[in-house]
Design a protein around this motif. Structure first.
Motif, short mmCIF file in Angstrom:
data_model
loop_
_atom_site.label_atom_id
_atom_site.label_comp_id
_atom_site.label_asym_id
_atom_site.label_seq_id
_atom_site.Cartn_x
_atom_site.Cartn_y
_atom_site.Cartn_z
N VAL A 70 32.67 -14.90 7.73
CA VAL A 70 31.62 -15.71 8.34
C VAL A 70 31.99 -17.18 8.18
CG1 VAL A 70 29.19 -16.36 8.27
CG2 VAL A 70 29.85 -13.99 7.85
N ALA A 71 32.13 -17.87 9.28
CA ALA A 71 32.46 -19.30 9.25
C ALA A 71 31.31 -20.10 9.84
CB ALA A 71 33.73 -19.58 10.04
N GLY A 72 30.78 -21.04 9.10
CA GLY A 72 29.71 -21.88 9.64
C GLY A 72 28.46 -21.10 9.94
N ASN A 73 27.93 -20.39 8.94
CA ASN A 73 26.75 -19.57 9.18
C ASN A 73 25.52 -20.42 9.49
OD1 ASN A 73 26.89 -20.04 6.03
ND2 ASN A 73 24.73 -19.70 6.51
N TYR A 74 24.55 -19.80 10.14
CA TYR A 74 23.27 -20.45 10.38
C TYR A 74 22.45 -20.40 9.07
CZ TYR A 74 18.75 -21.56 12.40
OH TYR A 74 17.55 -22.15 12.67
N SER A 75 21.93 -21.52 8.56
CA SER A 75 21.96 -22.82 9.21
C SER A 75 22.70 -23.87 8.37
CB SER A 75 20.53 -23.29 9.43
OG SER A 75 19.86 -23.44 8.16
N ALA A 76 23.13 -23.48 7.15
CA ALA A 76 23.77 -24.43 6.26
C ALA A 76 25.23 -24.68 6.59
CB ALA A 76 23.66 -23.95 4.81
N GLY A 77 25.83 -23.78 7.40
CA GLY A 77 27.22 -23.98 7.80
C GLY A 77 28.23 -23.60 6.73
N ASN A 78 27.85 -22.73 5.81
CA ASN A 78 28.77 -22.29 4.76
C ASN A 78 29.60 -21.10 5.22
OD1 ASN A 78 27.85 -24.26 2.91
ND2 ASN A 78 26.08 -22.98 2.40
N THR A 79 30.33 -20.48 4.30
CA THR A 79 31.16 -19.33 4.63
C THR A 79 30.83 -18.15 3.72
OG1 THR A 79 32.94 -19.95 3.10
CG2 THR A 79 33.05 -20.85 5.33
N PHE A 80 31.13 -16.95 4.23
CA PHE A 80 31.02 -15.73 3.44
C PHE A 80 32.28 -14.89 3.69
CE2 PHE A 80 26.56 -16.81 4.34
CZ PHE A 80 26.04 -16.85 3.05
N ASN A 81 32.85 -14.35 2.61
CA ASN A 81 34.01 -13.48 2.73
C ASN A 81 33.54 -12.03 2.86
OD1 ASN A 81 36.26 -15.29 2.62
ND2 ASN A 81 35.78 -15.65 0.47
N VAL A 82 33.17 -11.67 4.09
CA VAL A 82 32.67 -10.33 4.38
C VAL A 82 33.26 -9.86 5.71
CG1 VAL A 82 30.50 -10.65 3.12
CG2 VAL A 82 30.63 -11.24 5.55
N GLY A 83 33.23 -8.54 5.90
CA GLY A 83 33.68 -7.96 7.16
C GLY A 83 32.56 -7.19 7.83
N ASP A 84 32.31 -7.50 9.10
CA ASP A 84 31.27 -6.83 9.87
C ASP A 84 31.91 -6.09 11.04
OD1 ASP A 84 28.71 -7.73 8.61
OD2 ASP A 84 29.52 -9.69 9.13
N LEU A 85 31.43 -4.87 11.31
CA LEU A 85 31.95 -4.05 12.39
C LEU A 85 30.82 -3.68 13.34
CD1 LEU A 85 34.18 -1.73 10.22
CD2 LEU A 85 35.05 -3.20 12.04
N PHE A 86 31.03 -3.92 14.65
CA PHE A 86 30.04 -3.55 15.66
C PHE A 86 30.57 -2.34 16.41
CE2 PHE A 86 28.19 -3.51 19.87
CZ PHE A 86 26.85 -3.78 19.63
N ASP A 87 29.78 -1.27 16.45
CA ASP A 87 30.17 -0.01 17.08
C ASP A 87 29.64 0.02 18.51
OD1 ASP A 87 30.80 2.54 17.83
OD2 ASP A 87 29.80 3.53 16.16
N PHE A 88 30.55 -0.06 19.49
CA PHE A 88 30.13 -0.07 20.90
C PHE A 88 29.60 1.29 21.36
CE2 PHE A 88 32.99 -3.70 20.69
CZ PHE A 88 32.26 -4.66 21.39
N ALA A 89 29.89 2.35 20.62
CA ALA A 89 29.41 3.69 20.98
C ALA A 89 28.00 3.95 20.48
CB ALA A 89 30.37 4.75 20.46
N ALA A 90 27.50 3.11 19.57
CA ALA A 90 26.18 3.34 18.99
C ALA A 90 25.08 2.92 19.95
CB ALA A 90 26.05 2.57 17.68
N ASP A 91 23.95 3.56 19.86
CA ASP A 91 22.78 3.21 20.66
C ASP A 91 21.93 2.24 19.85
OD1 ASP A 91 20.54 2.96 22.18
OD2 ASP A 91 19.90 5.06 22.00
N PRO A 92 21.95 0.95 20.22
CA PRO A 92 21.21 -0.03 19.41
C PRO A 92 19.70 0.18 19.44
CG PRO A 92 22.01 -1.02 21.45
CD PRO A 92 22.62 0.34 21.37
N GLY A 93 19.23 1.04 20.36
CA GLY A 93 17.80 1.31 20.39
C GLY A 93 17.35 2.27 19.32
N SER A 94 18.30 2.99 18.73
CA SER A 94 17.92 3.99 17.73
C SER A 94 18.59 3.77 16.38
CB SER A 94 18.27 5.39 18.24
OG SER A 94 19.65 5.49 18.54
N VAL A 95 19.77 3.11 16.36
CA VAL A 95 20.47 2.87 15.10
C VAL A 95 20.99 1.44 15.09
CG1 VAL A 95 21.13 5.28 14.83
CG2 VAL A 95 22.69 3.68 15.96
#
Length: 254
Positions: A70-95
């Motif tokens: 995470v670079a320049g997070n909202y709203s302080a603009g700091n950083t976090f050393n984390v990994g996020d994964l977005f699953d395009f096959a998932a149904d965002p309406g249910s999960v």
């Protein structure tokens, strides 16, 4: 996806396509989290809005998007050393289509500014996404998509510039990045502990500016443009593109 710092708090994701259609269009894939995550990496499993810079990677074998840090997070603009994964096959309406992968995430801090100026690329031949931070005592981090695991290597990277862009030569397994100066730097990914080098380049490059860089696997060369004109630039690695090897060649077309 993004916004971050003093810009936009929404963490919804947008896509443009289908590109093969006669009239591709913008689509909103998810709705923003309300209330918006603020000054945290995530809220209820949903990631904070951030400046995405050069830290987003599509992983075709997983059909997921990786956000490397995470670079320049909202709203302080700091950083976090984390990994996020977005699953395009998932149904965002249910999960929740977002999952996390923080175990052994590289500490992109060191003597530089961490993920603020992180650049990287994905190699489809190896299934690995690479990122490197700016500064000495930095990290070269890699996410292995087949195993969904992280590893990292200590790295000195003093020559990187703010708003650099990078891509991976999948043929030679080389991470290449170019900053505002227009100078090209390379990292041999088959030997991640080796030093970053600047290959000798002939021809006319895009020059100094806020350039964009991508790898064209069909022609076996990089494509660059400066986002202000109508000229495309092509960088072809030499037959021996390693440090001390053959020169690389710039060409262009308007």
């Amino acid at each position: 996806f993004g916004g971050g710092h003093g810009d936009y708090a929404g963490n919804e994701l947008y896509a443009y396509g289908p590109l093969e259609d006669d009239s591709p269009a913008w689509h909103r894939l998810t709705d923003p989290t309300i209330p918006a995550p603020t000054n945290v990496a995530r809220l209820g499993g949903y990631p904070v809005s951030r400046h995405t810079y050069d830290t987003l990677f599509y992983l075709p074998t997983l059909n997921k998007m990786l956000c490397m840090g995470v670079a320049g997070n909202y709203s302080a603009g700091n950083t976090f050393n984390v990994g996020d994964l977005f699953d395009f096959a998932a149904d965002p309406g249910s999960v929740n289509p977002w999952t996390t992968n923080d175990t052994s995430f590289p500490a992109f801090n060191g003597g530089g500014v961490g993920v603020y100026d992180l650049v990287g690329g994905y190699n489809a031949a190896t299934g690995k996404a690479w990122g490197i931070g700016k500064g000495n005592s930095q990290m070269l981090g890699v996410f292995d998509a087949p195993t969904e695991t992280w590893s990292s290597y200590s790295k000195n990277n003093p020559n990187a510039a703010s708003r650099s862009k990078a891509a991976v030569d999948a043929t030679h397994n080389i991470l290449v990045f170019m900053g505002l100066s227009g100078v090209v730097y390379a990292q041999d990914l088959a030997s991640p502990t080796s030093s970053i080098y600047a290959p000798t380049c002939t021809g006319t490059s895009p020059g100094a500016g806020d350039n964009v860089l991508e790898w064209d696997s069909v022609t076996g060369r990089f494509v660059a443009w400066d986002r202000t004109g109508k000229t495309l630039y092509f960088l072809t690695p030499g037959a021996n593109p390693a440090a001390g090897g053959d020169s690389w060649t710039w060409t262009s077309t308007t």
